[in-house]
Structure formats: C-alpha cells, structure tokens
Design a protein around this motif. Structure first.
Motif, PDB file in Angstrom:
ATOM      1  N   LEU A  56       0.682  -1.361   0.037  1.00  0.00           N
ATOM      2  CA  LEU A  56      -0.050   0.147   0.004  1.00  0.00           C
ATOM      3  C   LEU A  56       0.774   1.218  -0.016  1.00  0.00           C
ATOM      4  N   GLY A  57       2.026   1.435   0.234  1.00  0.00           N
ATOM      5  CA  GLY A  57       3.000   2.394   0.508  1.00  0.00           C
ATOM      6  C   GLY A  57       2.867   2.598   1.955  1.00  0.00           C
ATOM      7  N   TRP A  58       3.968   3.493   2.427  1.00  0.00           N
ATOM      8  CA  TRP A  58       4.038   3.700   3.925  1.00  0.00           C
ATOM      9  C   TRP A  58       2.766   4.584   4.403  1.00  0.00           C
ATOM     10  N   ARG A  59       2.135   5.486   3.626  1.00  0.00           N
ATOM     11  CA  ARG A  59       1.276   6.197   4.085  1.00  0.00           C
ATOM     12  C   ARG A  59       0.071   5.675   4.338  1.00  0.00           C
ATOM     13  N   THR A  60      -0.527   5.084   3.429  1.00  0.00           N
ATOM     14  CA  THR A  60      -1.674   3.989   3.526  1.00  0.00           C
ATOM     15  C   THR A  60      -1.359   2.870   4.508  1.00  0.00           C
ATOM     16  N   ALA A  61      -0.361   2.408   4.599  1.00  0.00           N
ATOM     17  CA  ALA A  61      -0.105   1.060   5.522  1.00  0.00           C
ATOM     18  C   ALA A  61      -0.130   1.777   7.119  1.00  0.00           C
ATOM     19  N   LEU A  62       0.268   2.991   7.331  1.00  0.00           N
ATOM     20  CA  LEU A  62       0.143   3.690   8.679  1.00  0.00           C
ATOM     21  C   LEU A  62      -1.418   3.817   8.930  1.00  0.00           C
ATOM     22  N   VAL A  63      -2.255   4.297   7.961  1.00  0.00           N
ATOM     23  CA  VAL A  63      -3.724   4.258   8.225  1.00  0.00           C
ATOM     24  C   VAL A  63      -4.084   2.911   8.451  1.00  0.00           C
ATOM     25  N   ALA A  64      -4.084   2.027   7.709  1.00  0.00           N
ATOM     26  CA  ALA A  64      -4.121   0.649   7.969  1.00  0.00           C
ATOM     27  C   ALA A  64      -3.892   0.085   9.349  1.00  0.00           C
ATOM     28  N   PHE A  65      -2.681   0.194   9.893  1.00  0.00           N
ATOM     29  CA  PHE A  65      -2.211  -0.324  10.975  1.00  0.00           C
ATOM     30  C   PHE A  65      -2.714   0.440  12.018  1.00  0.00           C
TER      31      PHE A  65
END
Length: 193
Positions: A144-153
C-alpha cells in the motif's frame, strides 16, 4: 493489548526508512519524532495513571486505542515535521501511555500470588509486538505504501485494542490487598509454625 501498543513503537524503523526516502527531512529531524514519543510518554504516563484511578482500565485503554490508532493514521498524512512531531511524537505517546499504564496496573491488582510471573507475561508483549507486527507492517508498506500502511495499521490497532479492552475486568475491592497480606490470613497454628 501491550503488543499492539509496543508494535506501533517497535515497527517505527520500517516507516522511518520510507519517510526518509519520500520526505527528505534528514535522519536527525526524522528520528526526533521517535525520540519525542519516548519523552512525551514520560509526561503522559502519570496522567494515564490518574485517568485509570478515575475511570478504570476499560475506559482508559479504549481511549488509548482510539488515540494511538488516530495518531498512526494521521502520521500517514503528514507533510511537515511539526505535524509529524505532533501526531507521532505527542498523540502517539498519549495513546501508548493510556494503553500500557492501565494494563500494568490491572495485572498487578489481579495477581496477588505469582505477580512476578504475571508481570513477566505482560512484559512479553514488548517483543511480541515487534515480532508480530514487523512482517505485517512490511507487507502493508510493500502493498500500500507507507502512508496508507500507517492508516491501515492505525485502524488495526484501534479496532483490536477497543475489542480487547472489553475483556478487562477490575478485581473486586476485597480482592485487592498488598502482596504480603496473604500471610496474615493464615490460621493461628500455621502462623505459629
């Protein structure tokens, strides 16, 4: 719950590398956000303890899960160092404190005997969070890329923490006593021996 809170902090290195590559803030200023989260934890830990005394573990841990999840999601949207410091450094630390302090307190109140063992199991959440969430976050970043990964996490942390906080139960008032108090409840013959 502790593994979730520590997982947010322990997997920071994965996001740090990606943030450096995209935002170009430099190693020192970017690492300062992580250091700030430790410093702010020192400030928020007593506040989390005070909140626990007022409202109990379930409420404070639920609040902590929401704050930490939101902090992670907002960190995925930052465009300036100030936003990053505020989101990850300050809000992230507040969420982590509101999860860890009540968790520690409730375990010490539930386990009168074998308290050391119980605290050892609780402390296993620290490396457990790193072991569990490194591959999860690495996969999320790759997909997802780091930005979307942080939202998901952040969403995972919030939902899981709130769900698990529903399982929290405070010990009955009569069950809370100092660790050495059990010895004074022995029959007279046992105390004499």
């Amino acid at each position: 719950v502790n593994a979730l809170a520590w997982g947010a902090r322990a997997t920071f290195a994965l996001f740090y590398v990606e943030m450096l590559a995209e935002l170009g803030w430099g190693r020192g200023p970017t690492a300062l956000g992580y250091s700030l989260s430790w410093l702010c934890f020192v400030v928020f830990a007593p506040i989390a303890g005070w909140l626990y005394d007022r409202w109990g573990a379930r409420t404070v841990v639920t609040f902590g899960g929401l704050v930490l999840g939101l902090a992670l999601a907002l960190t995925g949207q930052v465009t300036s160092l100030t936003q990053y410091y505020l989101c990850f450094g300050v809000f992230g630390a507040a969420g982590i404190a509101c999860i860890l302090i009540p968790s520690t307190t409730i375990v010490t109140r539930w386990f009168l005997r074998s308290r050391g063992t119980a605290m050892g199991v609780l402390s296993a959440g620290t490396p457990g969070g790193a072991v569990a969430f490194y591959p999860v976050n690495a996969w999320l970043i790759a997909m997802l890329g780091w930005r979307t990964a942080l939202v998901a996490f952040g969403s995972i942390v919030a939902v899981a923490t709130i769900s698990l906080a529903l399982l929290y139960r405070a010990p009955r008032a009569g069950d809370e006593r100092p660790a050495g108090a059990a010895a004074t409840k022995l029959p007279q013959s046992a105390r004499a021996a």
